[in-house]
Design a protein around this motif. Structure first.
Motif, short mmCIF file in Angstrom:
data_model
loop_
_atom_site.label_atom_id
_atom_site.label_comp_id
_atom_site.label_asym_id
_atom_site.label_seq_id
_atom_site.Cartn_x
_atom_site.Cartn_y
_atom_site.Cartn_z
N TYR A 69 0.83 -1.20 0.00
CA TYR A 69 0.00 0.00 0.00
C TYR A 69 0.86 1.25 0.00
O TYR A 69 0.44 2.30 -0.48
CB TYR A 69 -0.96 0.02 1.19
N GLN A 70 2.08 1.16 0.51
CA GLN A 70 2.94 2.33 0.53
C GLN A 70 3.23 2.82 -0.89
O GLN A 70 3.25 4.02 -1.16
CB GLN A 70 4.25 2.00 1.24
N SER A 71 3.43 1.88 -1.82
CA SER A 71 3.63 2.26 -3.23
C SER A 71 2.35 2.86 -3.80
O SER A 71 2.39 3.87 -4.52
CB SER A 71 4.06 1.05 -4.06
N ILE A 72 1.22 2.23 -3.50
CA ILE A 72 -0.05 2.76 -3.99
C ILE A 72 -0.27 4.18 -3.47
O ILE A 72 -0.67 5.08 -4.21
CB ILE A 72 -1.21 1.84 -3.55
N VAL A 91 -9.44 7.90 -10.59
CA VAL A 91 -8.65 6.68 -10.45
C VAL A 91 -9.43 5.64 -9.66
O VAL A 91 -9.96 5.92 -8.58
CB VAL A 91 -7.30 6.98 -9.75
N LYS A 92 -9.50 4.42 -10.18
CA LYS A 92 -10.17 3.33 -9.50
C LYS A 92 -9.12 2.43 -8.85
O LYS A 92 -8.14 2.05 -9.48
CB LYS A 92 -11.01 2.52 -10.48
N THR A 93 -9.32 2.10 -7.58
CA THR A 93 -8.40 1.22 -6.87
C THR A 93 -9.10 -0.08 -6.51
O THR A 93 -10.32 -0.10 -6.28
CB THR A 93 -7.86 1.88 -5.59
N ASP A 94 -8.33 -1.15 -6.43
CA ASP A 94 -8.88 -2.45 -6.09
C ASP A 94 -7.88 -3.16 -5.17
O ASP A 94 -6.67 -2.93 -5.26
CB ASP A 94 -9.10 -3.28 -7.36
N GLY A 95 -8.39 -4.00 -4.28
CA GLY A 95 -7.51 -4.79 -3.42
C GLY A 95 -7.14 -4.10 -2.12
O GLY A 95 -6.32 -4.62 -1.36
#
Length: 264
Positions: A69-72, A91-95
Motif C-alpha cells: 500500500y505504501q507504493s499505492i 482513479v479506481k483502486t482495487d484490493g
C-alpha cells in the motif's frame, strides 16, 4: 542495466527518493514507441508510479499493480500533486479496504507482513498519504507513522500515529501519551479496528487540547479514530500538513517536466 540505473535521476528535480525510480524521459520514449493515444499501458510492478504518471500525461489509459500500500499511496499522492484532485478522483483502486469486512480481513491475516500493510493503509489513508511510515524492523516503539504540520511561518510540529488491530484498552492511551515526550510530538492519533471504550475516550480527553494559533482552533492532543469512521465516513486528518505548503511548488516542477515530455 548499470547505465539505466545511472540515468535514474532523470532531469533535475525529478527524483523523489524511490530506490528503483526510472527517468520520465526513458518511459516516455518507450510508451511513445509502443502505443498510441488511448491505448492501455500495464505496469505490473509500478513502484513509485513513473510509468503511470507518464502514461497519464501522454493520454494513455493505464493499469498499475503493486503489492504494498505504501507504493499505492505514493502513486496516488504523485497523481494528485501532478494532475490535481479532479483527475485523482477518476482513479479506481482495487484490493485495498473499502469497508469494515475487508479492513478486518487485512488486519487479521496470519502473515506479519500483510498485517503491517493494514497499519500502512490505516495511517496513509487517514492522513491522505501525507504521513511517513515507520519502517523500523521489529519493535516500533508504538509508533506506526509520523506526520508534520506548519506552526508559524517556519516551524513544523509533529503528529505520531499508532494503529491497533485488537485488544486495545485505556492503558494503551496512557502509553501513547508517554510516547509523545521522546518523540517531541504535539499531537497523537490512535487508529483502532475495534470501537474505543468510554474509559479510553475519557483518558484521551483528559490529556487536553493543542492550540493551533495560526488556525485559531483547538485540536485534541490525542485523538482516537475507529477504522469504521475511515471506511464508512471517509474521515481524514483535518489539519493542514507541512507537505501542503510545498505542493504548489512541486506541482509546478512536475508540470515543467511533463511539458518537456509532451514537446519531445
Amino acid at each position: 542495466m548499470k547505465w539505466l540505473e545511472k540515468r535514474a535521476t532523470g532531469k533535475k528535480g525529478e527524483k523523489i527518493g524511490y530506490p528503483t525510480q526510472k527517468p520520465m524521459g526513458l518511459l516516455a520514449r518507450i510508451i511513445r514507441a509502443s502505443t498510441n493515444e488511448g491505448d492501455v499501458v500495464l505496469d505490473a510492478y509500478c513502484g513509485c508510479g513513473t510509468t503511470v504518471a507518464v502514461a497519464q500525461a501522454l493520454k494513455r489509459k493505464w493499469i498499475g499493480i503493486d503489492i504494498t500500500y505504501q507504493s499505492i499511496s505514493l502513486i496516488l499522492k504523485r497523481l494528485e500533486e501532478t494532475f490535481g484532485e479532479q483527475e485523482l478522483g477518476k482513479v479506481k483502486t482495487d484490493g485495498i479496504p473499502k469497508d469494515m469486512a475487508s479492513a478486518i480481513a487485512l488486519a487479521k491475516r496470519d502473515d506479519d507482513r500483510l498485517r503491517k500493510e493494514f497499519e500502512k493503509w490505516a495511517v496513509l489513508t487517514y492522513t491522505r498519504n501525507r504521513a511517513v511510515i515507520n519502517e523500523k524492523k521489529g519493535a516500533d516503539g508504538g509508533i506506526d507513522g509520523r506526520a508534520f504540520f506548519k506552526i508559524g511561518k517556519t516551524d513544523n510540529a509533529k503528529i505520531i500515529l499508532q494503529v491497533k488491530s485488537g485488544g486495545v484498552e485505556r492503558k494503551d492511551v496512557a502509553t501513547l501519551h508517554s510516547d509523545m515526550l521522546p518523540e517531541k510530538a504535539a499531537m497523537a492519533v490512535m487508529i483502532t479496528l475495534e470501537k474505543p471504550s468510554k474509559p479510553m475516550l475519557d483518558e484521551a480527553r483528559a490529556v487536553g487540547k493543542f492550540r493551533h494559533e495560526d488556525m485559531a482552533r483547538d485540536y485534541d492532543t490525542i485523538s482516537i479514530v475507529p477504522v469504521i469512521d475511515i471506511v464508512e465516513k471517509g474521515k481524514t486528518l483535518d489539519i493542514p500538513m507541512s507537505l501542503e505548503v510545498v505542493k504548489a511548488a512541486k506541482r509546478a516542477n512536475e508540470e515543467k517536466q511533463l511539458d518537456w515530455l509532451l514537446d519531445g
